[in-house]
Design a protein around this motif. Sequence first.
Motif, PDB file in Angstrom:
ATOM      1  N   LEU B 160       0.832  -1.209   0.000  1.00 45.23           N
ATOM      2  CA  LEU B 160       0.000   0.000   0.000  1.00 45.23           C
ATOM      3  C   LEU B 160       0.865   1.257   0.000  1.00 45.23           C
ATOM      4  N   TRP B 162       4.003   1.636  -1.118  1.00 45.85           N
ATOM      5  CA  TRP B 162       4.697   1.803  -2.395  1.00 45.85           C
ATOM      6  C   TRP B 162       3.738   2.158  -3.524  1.00 45.85           C
ATOM      7  N   TYR B 163       2.554   1.563  -3.498  1.00 50.44           N
ATOM      8  CA  TYR B 163       1.579   1.887  -4.555  1.00 50.44           C
ATOM      9  C   TYR B 163       1.250   3.377  -4.513  1.00 50.44           C
ATOM     10  N   ARG B 164       1.116   3.905  -3.314  1.00 45.76           N
ATOM     11  CA  ARG B 164       0.796   5.329  -3.191  1.00 45.76           C
ATOM     12  C   ARG B 164       1.996   6.194  -3.579  1.00 45.76           C
ATOM     13  N   GLN B 168       0.666   7.791  -6.915  1.00 51.91           N
ATOM     14  CA  GLN B 168       0.310   9.155  -6.501  1.00 51.91           C
ATOM     15  C   GLN B 168      -1.121   9.532  -6.822  1.00 51.91           C
ATOM     16  N   HIS B 169      -2.026   8.612  -6.584  1.00 52.36           N
ATOM     17  CA  HIS B 169      -3.423   8.952  -6.853  1.00 52.36           C
ATOM     18  C   HIS B 169      -4.096   9.447  -5.586  1.00 52.36           C
ATOM     19  N   PHE B 176      -4.048   8.619   5.516  1.00 57.61           N
ATOM     20  CA  PHE B 176      -3.719   7.398   4.766  1.00 57.61           C
ATOM     21  C   PHE B 176      -3.001   6.394   5.677  1.00 57.61           C
ATOM     22  N   GLN B 179      -5.479   4.573   7.711  1.00 60.61           N
ATOM     23  CA  GLN B 179      -6.222   3.588   6.917  1.00 60.61           C
ATOM     24  C   GLN B 179      -5.422   2.301   6.754  1.00 60.61           C
ATOM     25  N   SER B 183      -6.480  -1.354   8.229  1.00 56.63           N
ATOM     26  CA  SER B 183      -6.657  -2.520   7.356  1.00 56.63           C
ATOM     27  C   SER B 183      -5.830  -3.696   7.859  1.00 56.63           C
TER      28      SER B 183
END
Lengths: 191, 191
Positions: B160, B162-164, B168-169, B176, B179, B183
């Motif tokens: 999560l 690294w994806y962000r 960068q969405h 964050f 969150q 999770s």
Amino acid sequence: MAQPGRPRSEQARRTILAAAAKLVARNGYGELTMEGIATEAGVSKQTIYRWWSTKAEVVLEAVNEGAAEMAAVPDSGSLADDLRLFLRRTVDATTPVNRRLLASLMAAAQLDDQFAKSFRTGFLASRRRELRGMLARAQERGEIAASVDLDQLVEVVYALLWYRILVQHGPLDRRFGRQVADSVLRLSRAA
Amino acid sequence: MAQPGRPRSEQARRTILAAAAKLVARNGYGELTMEGIATEAGVSKQTIYRWWSTKAEVVLEAVNEGAAEMAAVPDSGSLADDLRLFLRRTVDATTPVNRRLLASLMAAAQLDDQFAKSFRTGFLASRRRELRGMLARAQERGEIAASVDLDQLVEVVYALLWYRILVQHGPLDRRFGRQVADSVLRLSRAA
DNA sequence: AATATAACAGGACGGGCCGTCCCGTAATAT
DNA sequence: ATATTACGGGACGGCCCGTCCTGTTATATT
């Protein structure tokens, strides 16, 4: 009918995309050059630059081309079945060559802000939309509580897939696909 | 004592790392060149090549240098507190400049197999180990069932993050971080 | 059939950065 | 005093960049 003048060569287009994919598979995106693509495809550089401005765009189109039969989102009426099938299809489609192509696109997005924007709003966003639609149908059926944030679930799926694609610390196989599906299903049930 | 000969200049080393970080922050990793670093640092190219073989290695050392005060893993006796604090520290440390540096490293790993190996087994693996240790302590205390796979939990956290960092969405802020922590806590309780 | 238009292959061009090498100088151990 | 190593500066051939030009080919229009 169309404009006057010689029409675009569909064969040249396909040959260029195939050459780019082949070279990435062989030597990696870091070694890929426009001149190399032109030579491999037996094409003038000008012919490439006429239709694409960067090698990243060539690879992106090659990926989209190869992903015509991309994992269609299932709709069986069961969230668990749909999610597991979707992830099975996805990991099946992610062959070593496709994995390398996808990793190249994510790398290119970090090097070029303009490409990053088109990659995010185009490729990545459309995949997210499809998955989100599947989850929304499940939520309407009552399989997911209305309080659950679907975007967070979508994020978990693609975050796990991309992390595995990029870091490669484990195989992208069906077992992994089941783990992802199960994690998301657990999160979809939690408050 | 040491070898004969002039010793390595610590000042040159620091200046080079600072120059690399500054240039990545200003123009992005795609525009970064060895010559540019040398010029910005007021240093000979040879001095860079004597200690690093690629710009990726320079940036990696710059990141490690700036991350001396990197998020130490907390150990309060409560998994929820530890996880939330760890993620708060992590997102706080990920400033826009640091985000760009990290994204550059992940991109470089996709372009250069040799760098990818050192990045995975060094930087990435050591971060995973720290977090896993925190979860293992919680599991010993009984806060996590013995049947839960800790590696999967670690994977969710870093996937999560690294994806962000890469896509960068959305913002990499404390919200964050909460969150992500929530999770993972839910997954740690599920069977 | 003649003409306009646009894509094509091939090749030439200046420019930027690569990675290496050589120079003279500076800083350390012996 | 001498050997050794790092330093700044600069030069070098080479690769690839992105653009431009030339002659040819394939289409639509007249």
